[in-house]
Write a protein that holds these residues in place. Structure first.
Motif, PDB file in Angstrom:
ATOM      1  N   UNK A 167     100.418 -68.827 -24.264  1.00 53.15           N
ATOM      2  CA  UNK A 167     100.137 -68.542 -22.842  1.00 53.15           C
ATOM      3  C   UNK A 167     100.768 -69.573 -21.907  1.00 53.15           C
ATOM      4  N   UNK A 168     101.645 -70.431 -22.416  1.00 55.81           N
ATOM      5  CA  UNK A 168     102.395 -71.380 -21.579  1.00 55.81           C
ATOM      6  C   UNK A 168     103.685 -70.697 -21.136  1.00 55.81           C
ATOM      7  N   UNK A 169     103.543 -69.735 -20.233  1.00 58.11           N
ATOM      8  CA  UNK A 169     104.653 -68.848 -19.874  1.00 58.11           C
ATOM      9  C   UNK A 169     104.761 -68.654 -18.361  1.00 58.11           C
TER      10      UNK A 169
ATOM     11  N   UNK B 264     101.561 -57.863 -18.425  1.00 56.08           N
ATOM     12  CA  UNK B 264     101.482 -58.012 -16.976  1.00 56.08           C
ATOM     13  C   UNK B 264     102.293 -59.224 -16.530  1.00 56.08           C
ATOM     14  N   UNK B 265     102.902 -59.115 -15.366  1.00 52.21           N
ATOM     15  CA  UNK B 265     103.663 -60.224 -14.809  1.00 52.21           C
ATOM     16  C   UNK B 265     102.784 -61.205 -14.053  1.00 52.21           C
ATOM     17  N   UNK B 266     101.823 -60.682 -13.322  1.00 51.78           N
ATOM     18  CA  UNK B 266     100.965 -61.513 -12.472  1.00 51.78           C
ATOM     19  C   UNK B 266      99.602 -61.619 -13.140  1.00 51.78           C
ATOM     20  N   UNK B 267      99.259 -62.852 -13.586  1.00 54.02           N
ATOM     21  CA  UNK B 267      98.076 -63.044 -14.416  1.00 54.02           C
ATOM     22  C   UNK B 267      97.284 -64.264 -13.953  1.00 54.02           C
ATOM     23  N   UNK B 268      95.999 -64.289 -14.318  1.00 52.01           N
ATOM     24  CA  UNK B 268      95.150 -65.436 -13.971  1.00 52.01           C
ATOM     25  C   UNK B 268      94.721 -66.231 -15.196  1.00 52.01           C
ATOM     26  N   UNK B 269      95.400 -66.000 -16.339  1.00 53.37           N
ATOM     27  CA  UNK B 269      94.989 -66.644 -17.595  1.00 53.37           C
ATOM     28  C   UNK B 269      96.151 -67.342 -18.300  1.00 53.37           C
ATOM     29  N   UNK B 270      97.188 -67.708 -17.564  1.00 48.76           N
ATOM     30  CA  UNK B 270      98.356 -68.322 -18.177  1.00 48.76           C
ATOM     31  C   UNK B 270      98.531 -69.753 -17.669  1.00 48.76           C
ATOM     32  N   UNK B 271      99.415 -70.480 -18.365  1.00 50.14           N
ATOM     33  CA  UNK B 271      99.649 -71.891 -18.071  1.00 50.14           C
ATOM     34  C   UNK B 271     101.144 -72.122 -17.836  1.00 50.14           C
ATOM     35  N   UNK B 272     101.506 -73.197 -17.150  1.00 47.67           N
ATOM     36  CA  UNK B 272     102.921 -73.439 -16.877  1.00 47.67           C
ATOM     37  C   UNK B 272     103.753 -73.607 -18.148  1.00 47.67           C
TER      38      UNK B 272
END
Length: 211
Positions: free
Chosen positions: A56-58, A143-151
């Protein structure tokens, strides 16, 4: 001519000139009413840099309205042709006109990337499902726009190096007005709790990024 506002890697003038070779009047400005937020999947991390979705570092960096916040950004002018090329590269964002403030020149306006949604992007910026597949789907199917990802770590390090290159005030602003996709955890807090990013100053990012 167009006036463009950069808030991530475009804080680095050298990187900005690689992205927009003909830019003029590179300067540092304040943009009131926005935060940075790492809430957009960076498709380029899959297409060029072998990102692992399971970590999820994406995430790459976007902006979001926030009434009481002010972010420090770069601003520069470029030709209409170079702006169109930049617009195409940043196709998954919305572009908005924002107020900018310069310590000597005063107030102005500039064009800046900001948050969109998957539905809006598919409906208003992709001409067909094939167009979406060409731009996104062949590399990434979520999904492109997410609230569960990290840099994406190297991208974040590059942005931090760019901010630090402009001085401690710009770096501190980046750390405190930039947030994870959840909109709650600042990048300063994220670095404190992520040991592998402690050495971001010496991390070899290996390449440049838009925005």
């Amino acid at each position: 001519m167009k006036s463009v506002v950069g808030y991530g890697s475009l804080l680095c003038e050298r990187s900005a000139r690689e992205t927009v070779p003909g830019l003029t009047h590179f300067r540092i400005v304040e943009v009131p009413g926005y935060i940075r937020i790492f809430n957009k999947v960076g498709v380029v991390f899959f297409s060029r840099h072998k990102a692992d979705p399971s970590t999820r570092q994406i995430a790459s960096c976007s902006t979001r309205k926030a009434e009481h916040a002010t972010i420090i950004c770069s601003q520069f002018e470029c030709s209409d042709e170079e702006y169109l090329a930049l617009y195409e590269r940043e196709h998954r964002f919305n572009w908005v006109e924002v107020e900018t403030r310069h310590s000597i020149e005063g107030g102005a306006r500039g064009l800046m990337c900001t948050t969109s949604t998957d539905l809006e992007y598919r409906q208003h910026k992709c001409q067909s499902e094939q167009d979406y597949h060409t731009r996104v789907g062949q590399y990434y199917d979520g999904l492109l726009w997410r609230d569960d990802i990290y840099p994406f770590p190297r991208y974040l390090a590059f942005c931090l190096q760019a901010a630090e290159g402009l001085g401690p005030d710009v770096l501190n602003n980046f750390l405190d007005t930039s947030f994870l996709a959840d909109g709650a955890c600042s990048i300063r807090r994220y670095l404190d709790r992520t040991p592998e990013l402690k050495e971001w100053r010496t991390m070899d990012t290996g390449y440049h990024y838009p925005r």
